[in-house]
Design an enzyme around this catalytic site. Structure first.
Site: not given
Length: 781
Positions: A353, A321, A208, A722, A520
């Site tokens: 995710r 987060r 990714q 997400e 993100a």
């Protein structure tokens, strides 16, 4: 200049199929393992540690080297093989260890052989002598041992928390365990490295983050980044599991290719993949909340501790987060949130995710649920009374803007007939002693942007060839989410060309450098804006040429599908391009975009880490068998805000997929390590992802209409990768609601995820036991 007055085929905001949909279902889509292997390609296999923590006393590999077909065996003592591949450069993640293993399943050597089977058989012949060392496997164990953190904890605070808790009319405290999750991408980890004649290295990787893979391969080989090219046409799923975890496999393949001068390919099997790579972080959360009899929250204090594994990886930003989302959709007048990213002797947990956000959302929803039971109010009413309003401050002091939570809840409550169904469910439960139904309606608010601010940038390259064909390249990675078709639609719209005329190029660090991870939920936001900038540059260049070539003012130019109106004539796209080529007009352009406004001061715990928020809500109804703990999802209604959707078909697919993946995490997917630190759930026979039989019997999925993003995102859309995963929270709380009906909704079941049949039965027993000693009407504070 006038906008197109006709529609092109495949224009923006149209429901267009994924660009590779047909190739996916027919098997024609090529992944790294499908590429024709270059002549002389070697195949690699890993030798894994059998201890959670131990000193390597002896590593006997003579029998491995002598095995049939073996060409090379690498250990951490070989050049480059102990290089640090930590994505945050923490110095705690060597490619291969030299003296000490720090988790069970850690690769300690790699075998290169003529065939994959020869390499795998040879790897089993190694003899390793260990000296066991004290290992720490879990969060509570790490706390007791004082093992330490993989990074500096974060603290978010706003308001006078302690006085607000002390003076609140009601107060409760609790603890919640949140399970981890395996990515279970359909395509496993894989890398193919091909050495060049000038010392350069080409790596095909299922990653990714091609630029990070490029950087770490270059460092291990002691090469400049310009000598390493990483390519990736598509992934067979990533979900965050290939943001950093792909680097190990790419680096090992490149090291072998460098040493042997031959191409090298590494593809572990499913069991090895699951044993070696990191997961979604599991959390242990302690919380305290002060509130009033009206259900309004006065103050929250919580500590979110995570099992991070042996290295830092991305655990710092993941746990950050989690704190950013521990408010979910709710305003806490006073709040203190603290993270504890514990180092343990397990695989290094990583991005997944939602990136910690889902765990934070669960904390908020547990707190709301506890307040609802303590006050005797409908949980939806408590949610509504604590919803964010415009201008409220988050725990990290970012003002709430353009968050239509109330409107979404209003519409979904009406569409789902929540009140009527709750009454019908109560009547059903009164007549059903074993099967119990439950219902829940939960919102989601999710921040969009990388909290590592420098990743909020993207580039694109657009080529128009002299025959009029168009090639688009950008830094995003297609992993099934529909990024490529969305970005192609952006370019098609700008150039007024039918979508099929835009050819999509392979993601390649040699074409677009310094790419950010496709993560993100920002892939379309970033790469779409970069591609739009490139297309507009080309469009303006061609328009200026046309005005000069045909001697007309700019206001007499108008782009139409496949042509340009120049005064009173229309010039076909192909003719325009051919004329521009002959006039030596540059027919390629690059585009760049950086997200504006965002900033973040981690030490102060303040800033604007998110450009905007994505919102949605789900209403779930379930039936629980209180004798077995099994459940059935009867119905799910979803309303999700994608702003002005670039492609409703793709966005709806993302919402459905995220919902089901979230349901798996919260109900059936359970990771189990034994007392020796060995992962016992390392394949589909022991790890249960959702199947067709686990789907909701009725699923009404819709986009929230009429609310384009106020921020100038790509065509006023909102991210969708997400946020939908957290819609599954409604299913967990519907199961909890069904269990709570056993005691007339007087006792909070405190059902921790995953809500497996065993966990549901344990909650049933707890509620019944509490009810036996808890007189009616006393509440569950």
């Amino acid at each position: 200049m006038a906008e197109p007055i006709e529609r092109i085929r495949g224009d923006l905001h149209a429901a267009i199929a994924h660009d590779s949909a047909e190739a996916h279902v027919t098997g024609r889509a090529l992944y790294v393992d499908d590429l024709v292997e270059p002549k002389g390609c070697l195949h690699l296999a890993l030798g894994l540690s059998e201890r959670a923590r131990a000193r390597i006393v002896a590593l006997e590999l003579d029998t491995v080297r002598a095995a049939p077909g073996v060409v090379l065996v690498l250990t951490g003592r070989d050049p480059g093989a102990s290089a640090d591949i930590s994505p945050v450069h923490a110095g705690d993640e060597p490619v291969l260890p030299t003296d000490e293993v720090v988790y069970c399943g850690q690769p300690i050597f790699v075998v290169a052989a003529e065939t994959r089977e020869q390499a795998r058989r040879a790897a089993r012949l190694a003899r390793v002598v260990y000296e066991d060392l004290p290992a720490v496997l879990g969060i509570e164990e790490a706390r007791t041992a004082g093992r330490g953190f993989v990074c500096e904890p974060l603290r978010l605070e706003r308001g006078a928390v302690d006085p607000a808790l002390a003076t609140a009319p009601r107060r409760l405290a609790g603890r919640m365990r949140i399970g981890g999750q395996e990515h279970f991408y359909l395509e496993g980890q894989v890398a193919l490295a091909v050495p060049g004649v000038e010392g350069e290295m080409l790596v095909w990787s299922s990653t990714q983050h091609p630029t990070e893979t490029q950087l770490l391969v270059a460092r291990a080989l002691d090469l400049p980044m310009a000598a390493v090219t990483v390519r990736c046409r598509r992934l067979g799923g990533g979900f965050g599991g290939k943001e950093t975890q792909a680097n190990l496999f790419a680096v090992l393949a490149a090291l072998v290719a460098r040493r042997t001068g031959r191409p090298a390919k590494l593809r572990p099997d499913r069991d090895e993949d699951m044993i070696v790579t990191g997961k979604r972080h599991d959390f242990l959360v302690d919380y305290e909340v002060g509130f009033g009899p009206d259900g309004r929250i006065h103050a929250v204090r919580a500590t979110l501790a995570a099992r991070c594994g042996f290295s830092a990886d991305l655990s710092g930003p993941v746990t950050d987060r989690a704190l950013f989302h521990a408010d979910n959709a709710y305003h806490y007048p006073a709040v203190r949130l603290v993270s504890e990213p514990w180092r343990t002797n397990t695989c290094s947990n990583t991005a997944f995710r939602g990136f910690g956000g889902p765990q934070g959302v669960l904390v908020a929803e547990r707190i709301v649920e506890e307040v609802a039971f303590a006050t005797g109010l409908d949980p939806l009413e408590v949610r509504r009374r604590n919803l964010y309003r415009e201008g409220d401050l988050t725990p990290y002091h970012q003002p709430i803007e353009d968050v239509p939570l109330e409107a979404i809840l209003d519409e979904l409550e009406r569409r789902a007939a929540y009140r009527e169904r709750r009454r019908a469910i109560a009547a059903f439960n009164a007549e059903s002693p074993v099967l119990k139904k439950g219902i829940a309606l939960t919102p989601v608010k999710f921040g969009i942007s990388f909290t590592a601010t420098w990743y909020n940038q993207a580039g694109a390259l657009l080529h128009v060839y002299r025959d009029g064909s168009v090639l688009l390249a950008h830094g995003g990675v297609e992993m099934g989410q529909g990024l490529f078709v969305k970005v192609a639609q952006v370019v098609a719209h700008e150039l007024a060309l039918d979508l099929e005329r835009i050819r999509l190029g392979t993601t390649d660090t040699g074409k677009v450098p310094n790419t950010s991870a496709t993560a993100a939920s920002s892939g379309s936001d970033l790469n779409g804006m970069a591609a739009q900038a490139a297309a507009r540059t080309l469009k303006e260049r061609l328009a200026a040429f046309a005005a000069e070539r045909w001697s007309v003012p700019a206001e007499q130019l108008a782009w139409l599908p496949g042509r340009l109106r120049v005064g009173n004539q229309e010039i076909a796209w192909e003719e325009l391009v051919a004329e521009a080529y002959r006039a030596r007009v540059q027919l390629w352009a690059s585009g760049f975009y950086r997200t504006p406004e965002i900033h973040w001061d981690r030490k102060a715990g303040r800033g604007r880490p998110f450009y905007y928020f994505a919102c949605g809500a789900a209403c779930a109804e379930v039936t629980v068998d209180t004798l077995t703990g099994a459940h059935r999802i009867d119905r799910v209604d979803v309303l999700h805000d994608c702003g002005r959707s670039l492609n409703p078909a793709v966005d709806l697919g993302q919402i459905e997929g995220g919902l089901v993946q979230g349901i798996g995490w919260l109900t059936s997917e359970e990771l189990v390590w034994d007392e020796e630190g060995r992962l016992r759930t390392h394949g589909p026979s022991t790890y249960k992802i959702p199947t067709a039989g686990d789907r909701p019997r009725v699923a009404n999925i819709a986009l929230f209409e009429g609310a384009p993003n106020r921020k100038p995102t790509i065509h006023r859309s909102r991210a969708v990768g997400e946020p939908p995963l957290m819609l599954a929270t409604a299913v967990l709380h519907a199961i909890s609601d069904a269990v709570a009906s056993l005691a007339g909704h007087r006792i909070c079941p405190k059902l921790d995820p995953p809500a497996t049949p065993e966990a549901v039965l344990a909650a049933v027993e707890r509620v019944r036991a509490r009810a036996a000693g808890d007189p009616p009407g006393t509440g569950a504070a």
